[in-house]
Design an enzyme around this catalytic site. Structure first.
Site, PDB file in Angstrom:
ATOM      1  N   LYS A   1      -5.859  -8.980   0.073  1.00 25.23           N
ATOM      2  CA  LYS A   1      -4.812  -8.877  -0.947  1.00 25.23           C
ATOM      3  C   LYS A   1      -4.868 -10.089  -1.899  1.00 25.23           C
ATOM      4  CE  LYS A   1      -1.926  -6.152   2.190  1.00 25.23           C
ATOM      5  NZ  LYS A   1      -0.576  -5.923   2.768  1.00 25.23           N
TER       6      LYS A   1
ATOM      7  N   TYR B   1      -0.641   2.956  -2.088  1.00 20.84           N
ATOM      8  CA  TYR B   1       0.473   2.821  -1.133  1.00 20.84           C
ATOM      9  C   TYR B   1       1.471   3.978  -1.225  1.00 20.84           C
ATOM     10  CZ  TYR B   1      -0.741  -1.842   0.642  1.00 20.84           C
ATOM     11  OH  TYR B   1      -1.338  -2.901   1.279  1.00 20.84           O
TER      12      TYR B   1
ATOM     13  N   PHE C   1      10.616  -1.624  -0.229  1.00 24.36           N
ATOM     14  CA  PHE C   1       9.679  -2.654  -0.685  1.00 24.36           C
ATOM     15  C   PHE C   1       8.565  -2.114  -1.598  1.00 24.36           C
ATOM     16  CE2 PHE C   1       8.308  -1.366   3.645  1.00 24.36           C
ATOM     17  CZ  PHE C   1       7.008  -0.936   3.386  1.00 24.36           C
TER      18      PHE C   1
ATOM     19  N   ARG D   1      -7.240  -3.606  13.109  1.00 32.40           N
ATOM     20  CA  ARG D   1      -5.779  -3.790  13.157  1.00 32.40           C
ATOM     21  C   ARG D   1      -5.418  -4.925  14.119  1.00 32.40           C
ATOM     22  NH1 ARG D   1      -2.155  -1.200   9.599  1.00 32.40           N
ATOM     23  NH2 ARG D   1      -0.655  -1.037  11.291  1.00 32.40           N
TER      24      ARG D   1
ATOM     25  N   THR E   1       2.420  -6.929  10.873  1.00 30.02           N
ATOM     26  CA  THR E   1       2.750  -6.963   9.438  1.00 30.02           C
ATOM     27  C   THR E   1       3.361  -8.302   9.018  1.00 30.02           C
ATOM     28  OG1 THR E   1       3.214  -4.594   9.609  1.00 30.02           O
ATOM     29  CG2 THR E   1       3.986  -5.714   7.621  1.00 30.02           C
TER      30      THR E   1
ATOM     31  N   ARG F   1      -3.454 -12.583   9.863  1.00 25.21           N
ATOM     32  CA  ARG F   1      -2.135 -12.749   9.231  1.00 25.21           C
ATOM     33  C   ARG F   1      -1.413 -13.984   9.770  1.00 25.21           C
ATOM     34  NH1 ARG F   1      -0.476  -6.335   9.055  1.00 25.21           N
ATOM     35  NH2 ARG F   1      -1.250  -5.899   6.940  1.00 25.21           N
TER      36      ARG F   1
END
Ligand code: IDP
Ligand code: MG
Length: 140
Positions: A9, A49, A57, A85, A91, A102
């Site tokens: 991202k 998305y 969001f 994952r 998340t 993350r």
């Protein structure tokens, strides 16, 4: 062998983390099948998305995803979808396990540095969102 779509991202690209993130996947045995850097328009981000269109969001997420360059890649390996994952983590970076991407690099629940497909169906959709058949031939 299974294939999945990973997207670095804008927060990851901006902070020069492309190489580090790809290294983590390669060290875990995943192969890069296809790779590209691009900037998504707001419309493209909304399409990518679309499953989240009714979530609160969605507007902020799609503004963010279209705010800077992203890197899209197809990774291949045994159980690639689940494996990726796990390597990415939860998340919310604050809830992600130690050692996950993350947890290492995520800034907050939105700017969490990487995306990974969550099922075979979304992997197929997301791979074809970014790559044409001819870009997906070489696995070695
Ligand atoms: P995932 O990426 O771990 O599968 P999803 O729930 O599918 O998480 O959400 C997609 C993306 O939307 C997340 O990666 C994150 O960037 C963003 N997002 C999810 N939940 C929130 C939230 O509560 N606030 C802000 N952004 C969120
Ligand atoms: Mg998801």
């Amino acid at each position: 062998m299974e294939r999945t779509l990973v997207m670095i991202k804008p927060d990851g690209v901006k902070r020069n983390l492309i190489g580090k993130i790809i290294s983590i996947f390669e060290e875990k045995g995943l192969k890069v099948v296809a790779l590209k850097k691009m900037k998504l328009s707001k419309e493209q981000a909304k399409a990518f998305y679309i499953v989240h269109k009714d979530r609160p969001f969605y507007e902020s997420l799609t503004n963010y995803i279209s705010s800077g360059s992203i890197v899209a890649m197809v990774l291949e390996g045994k159980d690639a979808i689940k494996k990726v994952r796990e390597i990415i983590g939860a998340t919310d970076p604050a809830e992600a396990k130690e050692g996950t991407i993350r947890r290492l690099f995520g800034l907050d629940k939105e700017k969490n540095t990487v995306h990974g497909s969550d099922s075979l169906e979304s992997a197929q959709k997301e791979i074809s969102f970014f790559f044409s058949e001819s870009e997906l031939i070489a696995a070695e």
